[in-house]
Design a protein around this motif. Structure first.
Motif, PDB file in Angstrom:
ATOM      1  N   LEU A 186      43.878  52.184  55.644  1.00 15.64           N
ATOM      2  CA  LEU A 186      43.177  52.862  56.737  1.00 15.64           C
ATOM      3  C   LEU A 186      43.281  54.379  56.612  1.00 15.64           C
ATOM      4  O   LEU A 186      42.333  55.105  56.895  1.00 15.64           O
TER       5      LEU A 186
ATOM      6  N   THR B  56      37.018  53.071  55.019  1.00 19.38           N
ATOM      7  CA  THR B  56      36.062  51.973  55.164  1.00 19.38           C
ATOM      8  C   THR B  56      36.373  50.811  54.232  1.00 19.38           C
ATOM      9  O   THR B  56      35.690  49.805  54.256  1.00 19.38           O
ATOM     10  N   TYR B  57      37.391  50.979  53.381  1.00 20.39           N
ATOM     11  CA  TYR B  57      37.733  49.868  52.497  1.00 20.39           C
ATOM     12  C   TYR B  57      39.116  49.322  52.821  1.00 20.39           C
ATOM     13  O   TYR B  57      39.734  48.654  51.999  1.00 20.39           O
TER      14      TYR B  57
ATOM     15  N   ILE C  24      40.434  46.907  54.522  1.00 20.09           N
ATOM     16  CA  ILE C  24      40.724  45.479  54.398  1.00 20.09           C
ATOM     17  C   ILE C  24      40.836  45.064  52.938  1.00 20.09           C
ATOM     18  O   ILE C  24      41.502  44.093  52.594  1.00 20.09           O
ATOM     19  N   VAL C  25      40.193  45.841  52.047  1.00 17.66           N
ATOM     20  CA  VAL C  25      40.208  45.482  50.631  1.00 17.66           C
ATOM     21  C   VAL C  25      41.637  45.504  50.087  1.00 17.66           C
ATOM     22  O   VAL C  25      41.997  44.663  49.267  1.00 17.66           O
TER      23      VAL C  25
ATOM     24  N   PHE D 210      43.342  42.395  50.863  1.00 14.35           N
ATOM     25  CA  PHE D 210      42.784  41.340  50.033  1.00 14.35           C
ATOM     26  C   PHE D 210      43.308  41.421  48.600  1.00 14.35           C
ATOM     27  O   PHE D 210      43.619  40.396  47.985  1.00 14.35           O
TER      28      PHE D 210
ATOM     29  N   MET E 299      46.748  40.052  48.403  1.00 18.51           N
ATOM     30  CA  MET E 299      46.730  38.588  48.429  1.00 18.51           C
ATOM     31  C   MET E 299      46.275  38.020  47.084  1.00 18.51           C
ATOM     32  O   MET E 299      46.866  37.070  46.568  1.00 18.51           O
TER      33      MET E 299
END
Lengths: 386, 314
Positions: free
Chosen positions: B283, B288-289, B291-292, B295, B298
């Motif tokens: 953040l 804008t990325y 959440i990437v 991911f 993960m």
């Protein structure tokens, strides 16, 4: 396929080989294929098998589907018929994965959404700063390729663990994609998404008009249905079901379970992607809400509602779902649709794990036991054709 | 050879991170430290939510996808209690107790009848989460609720370099650490905890040795659900409560548990730290990325250690 069917097919092919071997010119039925150099004996069983599967019910259903727009209002053709077909196609990909591959993926709507977003980004939309304005066929092709690649990647990630973990990993991927689409303005145009994503005008039709769109959706739904129906009897499908039932044994037989599972994800991805392109054209827009958690779960609801034992299940589920969605306002408050669908889903999970197909075979068995077989057939037609 | 690969991957992952830390510290030390503290706070909250999830999964093999709904339910009921009594502490207790009771009801009334059917249980939790989300929307509407915590935790504390930092976030971190320790003590030093651990390893054997497993299951589910409700009030005070938060915390628990290893409370702590930090750094440095990053963490864990950091192969 049952042993009896198999024996029948084998016997018939043996007879055919003898019968066609003595002829100089093949009969008219086989003319289409006589051009190929393959001996007819290899192909006849397939034709016979296909022919054997066609029954009166199939023809009636097909006719009903084809004639439906002539009797239905545009609302019923477009909002109910076409939407159910497109949603059914996406749910079909889940039925294939879960019913025949044993992998309950909640990311099928995500794959469809990726295809939808790709169409919006590569073709034209209301947001001309992002959309590239490619011709529609190229954009659709790109969308399918990208979606299948993403589906393969999701498959590669989720088959690394087994069973119940799949549902967690695919749900995490699906929700992550939703947040990405919502946060990102450079590629996905954030919260607003893309408006005015419409099919092209082609052959003198505007393909978003109810009747042409209905036939477009019907064509792809039928193609998907027959493709899955064929695939689950093809060697790949049989091997996939073997992997579902006992991966270790299949591995000992020399099959590669991981490769089969990933391939199943790719195939399901293609089906979901076609459904996704249809859905984005149906809605005329795509927003993060189209790939949100509720829609990820709605696809599961449709597939479970219909039943995962047969490829017709998701389409039945989609019809019920769409009818509920449109007419829930008459039953309960419009705002409470989610409550209704949640209760219906919970009831199906608790009391009828095989969905509507489960009820259907239960009813059939009961009717058979009481000796009224003709009754079963009569009530079969409106149910599967509605 | 394995040692070589350990070093190899350590370097591949470690060097870019080290370079980033040095660059970030040189560029803007305050931003870096604030982001780290925020990441730790978020990790604390994620740990509270995910520890219950992983506990229930480890023992009952029940992927409780209604866990996010329990979080939100605890938060709303806590808010009602806090609003009625003007006591934030009562709200916290109310969140824990109400979610625990509801969890108990679910286990005794629904899941007990589907023991061993993982997929059916999971689908039932999906149905429940839809129903709960809609009922809560019905009762409490779409508006955003804010808690009214006591004055002594609202202000800010001055820290070196960072400057002013909300006291409440520090308290949240401390609370979470305390809960973690209590949970560890409960699982490792008490009789019920011993039964739970035995059940994680072998349910049939536990039952055979004369323990009423249904009671152990019910206790575990109640604690797991209660932790979610507790986190609802505590997290709702730090941020706010609104419809949609259930999905957010469900995603957080899923990712934390996948990364940390399913069924392991210590693994949940590791996973929560990784994900909380990844999300806050995402953040702060690539808005804008964001959440990437979550991911990517993960994906990397699944690629190299499919069972999670502290998970065991089933």
């Amino acid at each position: 396929m049952s042993a009896a069917q198999w024996r029948k097919a084998m016997n018939f092919s043996a007879a055919t080989r003898e019968w066609s071997g003595g002829r100089a010119t093949p009969p008219a039925v086989l003319r289409a294929r006589s051009g190929s150099t393959q001996p007819p004996a290899r192909e006849t069983p397939l034709l016979t098998l296909l022919w054997r599967q066609v029954s009166v019910a199939h023809i009636v259903v097909l006719l009903a589907l084809l004639l439906y727009p002539l009797v239905a209002t545009p609302f019923f053709t477009f909002q109910i018929g076409a939407q159910a077909l497109a949603l059914g196609l996406i749910a079909l990909s889940l039925t294939f994965l879960a019913g025949y591959g044993g992998m309950l993926s909640l990311a099928q709507m995500t794959v469809a959404g990726i295809a939808g977003y790709a169409v919006a980004i590569f073709a034209t939309s209301g947001t001309s700063e992002i959309s590239l304005g490619w011709p529609w066929w190229l954009a659709v092709l790109m969308a399918l390729v990208i979606a299948v690649l993403c589906a393969t990647f999701i498959g590669w990630l989720s088959v690394r663990t087994e069973g119940i973990y799949t549902i967690m990993i695919t749900l995490a991927i699906g929700v992550a994609f939703f947040y990405l689409a919502q946060q990102n303005y450079a590629v996905f145009n954030g919260f607003q998404g893309f408006q005015k994503v419409v099919p092209p005008e082609l052959l003198g039709f505007y393909w978003r008009d109810p009747v042409p769109f209905y036939y477009l959706a019907l064509f792809w739904a039928l193609a998907g249905y027959f493709f899955v129906a064929y695939l689950i009897r093809a060697p790949f499908g049989i091997a996939l079901q073997g992997v579902r039932d006992n991966a270790r044994r299949m591995s000992a037989l020399g099959f590669n379970p991981t490769a089969h599972r990933i391939a199943a994800y790719a195939v399901a991805g293609l089906i979901a992607a076609i459904g996704g392109v249809l859905m984005v054209w149906y809605n005329g827009l795509i927003t993060p809400g189209s790939v949100g958690t509720s829609w990820l779960i709605n696809i599961l609801i449709i597939a479970v509602l219909g039943g995962m034992r047969h490829p017709i299940g998701p389409f039945l589920g989609a019809i019920v779902f769409v009818l509920l969605q449109n007419f829930a306002v008459d039953l309960v408050d419009r705002e409470r649709f989610n409550l209704l669908i949640g209760v219906v889903f919970l009831a199906i999970v608790l009391f009828s794990p095989d969905g509507l197909l489960g009820w259907w075979s239960y009813l059939q068995a009961r009717v058979k036991r009481t000796g009224g077989q003709s009754q079963a057939r009569r009530s079969a037609t409106p149910k599967s054709g509605s | 050879m394995t040692r070589f690969w350990k070093w190899f991957w350590g370097l591949v992952a470690g060097v870019p991170i080290a370079v980033f830390i040095v660059w970030a510290l040189a560029d803007n030390a305050r931003l870096f430290l604030v982001t780290t503290l925020n990441g730790l706070t978020l990790a604390a909250l994620y740990f509270l939510v995910a520890s219950g999830f992983t506990l229930v999964f480890g023992l009952l093999r029940n992927v409780n996808l209604a866990h996010g709904s329990l979080y939100l339910l605890g938060a709303y009921i806590g808010w009602v209690l806090g609003d009625w009594s003007d006591s934030w502490l009562l709200a916290v207790a109310g969140g824990f107790v109400s979610a625990a009771l509801f969890g108990l009801l679910l286990q005794v009334g629904v899941f007990r009848f589907m023991q061993g059917q993982d997929l059916r249980q999971t689908m039932a939790t999906i149905g429940l989460s839809i129903i709960l989300a809609d009922v809560m929307l019905w009762i409490w509407g779409g508006q955003i609720y804010q808690f009214d915590p006591p004055r002594w935790i609202v202000g800010s504390t001055t820290l070196p370099i960072v400057g002013k930092f909300p006291t409440y976030r520090l308290i949240l971190f401390a609370t979470s650490a305390v809960i973690g320790i209590v949970l560890w003590w409960f699982l490792n030093r008490t009789r019920v905890g011993m039964m739970i651990r035995a059940g994680v390893d072998d349910r049939a054997m536990l039952s055979a040795s004369g323990v009423n497993v249904q009671v152990v299951f019910a206790i575990t589910f109640a604690i797991g659900a209660g932790l979610a409700g507790f986190a609802g009030v505590v997290g709702g005070t730090a941020l706010s409560i609104a419809p949609g938060e259930d999905t957010r915390y469900l995603l957080a628990s899923l990712v934390v548990v996948i990364v940390g290893g399913m069924g392991s409370v210590v693994g949940a702590a590791h996973g929560a730290l990784l994900i909380g930090l990844a999300e806050q750094f995402g953040l702060a440095y690539a808005p804008t990325y964001g959440i990437v990053f979550t991911f990517v963490v993960m994906t990397l864990v699944l690629a190299f250690r499919p069972q999670g950091i502290l998970g065991r192969r089933s």
